[in-house]
Scaffold this motif. Sequence first.
Motif, PDB file in Angstrom:
ATOM      1  N   MET A 120      -7.439  -7.596  -8.065  1.00 38.42           N
ATOM      2  CA  MET A 120      -6.875  -8.647  -7.216  1.00 38.42           C
ATOM      3  C   MET A 120      -5.697  -8.102  -6.414  1.00 38.42           C
ATOM      4  SD  MET A 120      -5.658 -12.473  -8.301  1.00 38.42           S
ATOM      5  CE  MET A 120      -4.254 -11.874  -9.270  1.00 38.42           C
ATOM      6  N   ALA A 121      -4.909  -7.217  -7.029  1.00 39.42           N
ATOM      7  CA  ALA A 121      -3.723  -6.680  -6.360  1.00 39.42           C
ATOM      8  C   ALA A 121      -4.087  -5.904  -5.096  1.00 39.42           C
ATOM      9  CB  ALA A 121      -2.942  -5.785  -7.316  1.00 39.42           C
ATOM     10  N   THR A 122      -5.219  -5.199  -5.125  1.00 37.11           N
ATOM     11  CA  THR A 122      -5.668  -4.463  -3.947  1.00 37.11           C
ATOM     12  C   THR A 122      -6.498  -5.349  -3.026  1.00 37.11           C
ATOM     13  OG1 THR A 122      -5.711  -2.423  -5.250  1.00 37.11           O
ATOM     14  CG2 THR A 122      -6.896  -2.406  -3.165  1.00 37.11           C
ATOM     15  N   GLY A 123      -7.313  -6.214  -3.618  1.00 42.07           N
ATOM     16  CA  GLY A 123      -8.242  -7.014  -2.828  1.00 42.07           C
ATOM     17  C   GLY A 123      -7.591  -8.078  -1.965  1.00 42.07           C
ATOM     18  N   LEU A 124      -6.565  -8.765  -2.489  1.00 38.32           N
ATOM     19  CA  LEU A 124      -5.953  -9.850  -1.720  1.00 38.32           C
ATOM     20  C   LEU A 124      -5.332  -9.363  -0.409  1.00 38.32           C
ATOM     21  CD1 LEU A 124      -4.321 -12.158  -4.438  1.00 38.32           C
ATOM     22  CD2 LEU A 124      -6.587 -12.275  -3.422  1.00 38.32           C
ATOM     23  N   PRO A 125      -4.511  -8.288  -0.431  1.00 45.23           N
ATOM     24  CA  PRO A 125      -3.968  -7.812   0.851  1.00 45.23           C
ATOM     25  C   PRO A 125      -5.055  -7.340   1.814  1.00 45.23           C
ATOM     26  CG  PRO A 125      -2.714  -6.930  -0.992  1.00 45.23           C
ATOM     27  CD  PRO A 125      -3.939  -7.560  -1.571  1.00 45.23           C
ATOM     28  N   PHE A 180       0.823  -1.211   0.000  1.00 41.32           N
ATOM     29  CA  PHE A 180       0.000   0.000   0.000  1.00 41.32           C
ATOM     30  C   PHE A 180       0.857   1.260   0.000  1.00 41.32           C
ATOM     31  CE2 PHE A 180      -3.324  -2.943   0.650  1.00 41.32           C
ATOM     32  CZ  PHE A 180      -4.463  -2.310   0.171  1.00 41.32           C
ATOM     33  N   PHE A 181       2.053   1.185   0.536  1.00 36.18           N
ATOM     34  CA  PHE A 181       2.988   2.302   0.404  1.00 36.18           C
ATOM     35  C   PHE A 181       3.331   2.526  -1.068  1.00 36.18           C
ATOM     36  CE2 PHE A 181       7.351   3.798  -0.062  1.00 36.18           C
ATOM     37  CZ  PHE A 181       7.294   5.005   0.624  1.00 36.18           C
ATOM     38  N   LEU A 182       3.608   1.439  -1.803  1.00 34.01           N
ATOM     39  CA  LEU A 182       3.941   1.553  -3.221  1.00 34.01           C
ATOM     40  C   LEU A 182       2.732   2.015  -4.035  1.00 34.01           C
ATOM     41  CD1 LEU A 182       6.146  -1.644  -3.717  1.00 34.01           C
ATOM     42  CD2 LEU A 182       6.891   0.741  -3.502  1.00 34.01           C
ATOM     43  N   TYR A 183       1.515   1.546  -3.665  1.00 35.62           N
ATOM     44  CA  TYR A 183       0.325   2.029  -4.363  1.00 35.62           C
ATOM     45  C   TYR A 183       0.209   3.542  -4.217  1.00 35.62           C
ATOM     46  CZ  TYR A 183      -1.277  -2.843  -4.541  1.00 35.62           C
ATOM     47  OH  TYR A 183      -1.386  -4.182  -4.762  1.00 35.62           O
TER      48      TYR A 183
END
Length: 326
Positions: free
Chosen positions: A273-278, A45-48
Motif C-alpha cells: 500500500m505504501a508504494t501503490g497509493l502514491p 520515493f526519495f526516502l524509499y
Amino acid sequence: MSRIPLDPYILALLATLVVATVLPARGRFADGASVATTLAIGLLFFLYGARISPGEAWAGARHWRLHALVLSSTFVLFPLLGLAARVLQPAVLTPELYQGLLFLCVVPSTVQSSIAFTSMAGGNVPAAIFSASFSNVAGVLLTPVLAGVVLAGTGAVSFSAGSVLEIVAQLLLPFAAGQALRPWLGGWMGRHKRVLTLVDRGSILLVVYTAFSAGVVAGVWQRTSPGRLLALLGVLAALLLVVLLATAGAARLLGFTRPDRITAIFCGSKKSMATGLPMAAVLFSPQTVGLVLLPLMLFHQLQLLVCAELARRWAAGGPAIREDAR
C-alpha cells in the motif's frame, strides 16, 4: 482480539476517509492539497530509495529460483488473475472497482511486513530482504508499465510522452536520487526511523485525503453500494487465497526447504500500500483515483490479518505449508 493486528495506521486511514467524505478539499484548498501531494509523493520515493540497502539486499540474492518465483507471483500471476476477473464486471464489480483490482494486481510486494512475517515464522530472512526490496525497485518501473497494459481497455490510464515524463519526474528521479545519496543519508536515517515513519505515513494520509476528496466532489461514491463493497471483499479474499495456494504449491514442486517456502509465500502474496497509493495518485485522474485505491487498501488489511495468523501458527511449530496445497 490480541491476535488481530488492528494497526493504528489503518484506523488513521479510515479516519482520513471519513474526513475526506465529510469535508472534502474544494476550490483553492484542493489546488494547494494537490501541489502538496505531488511534493509528498516525490519525498516518499526519495526516502524509499535512500532506505533500501543494496548490501543487505544482495546478501540473499543467491537463491535465484526463489526470487524468480516471488517476482512471477507479484508481476505475472497477480495480473493474470486480475484480467481473469474481468468476467465479474459489471455484475459484481463496478468499472472503477475493477480498475482498482487491476491496479492492485500490478503493485509490488511489501517490504517491512514481508520480512517481519518471514522472520516470525522462521523463514529465510536474507532472501526475504532481497525479494521484497528488489520487488519494490523493479516495481518503480514495472508497475506503471503493467498498469498501462492491463488497464489499456478501460480508459483509466493513457500513456503519452507527458505522462511518461510525469512518472519519471515524480517516481523514478526521486528514487534514484535517494539511492545515490544513501551513503551519506543512511546513518542519519537509521537514527531517526520514528521520524521517517511519521513522514512516510503522514504523506500517504495526505495522498489518500486528496484522492478521496476528489472522488467525493466528483460524486463517485453515489455509484457504489454497500453490496458492491461486500462483493469486493469476497473477491479480494478469493484472490489472496488463490495466490497463497499457488505460491505454496510452486515452492513445494521446486523442492524448497521449509524456510524458503515460508519466504516465497509471504513475499509473493502481498501488495504494498505504501508504494501503490502514491503511484495511483500519479497514474489515475483525480475523479477516479478514490475508488481505484479502495481495493488496495482493503487487500492490505486482509493480507495482514491472514499472514499474521499464518506466521503465528508456523512459529508455534505448525506445518509450513500444510499439505493443503496438494
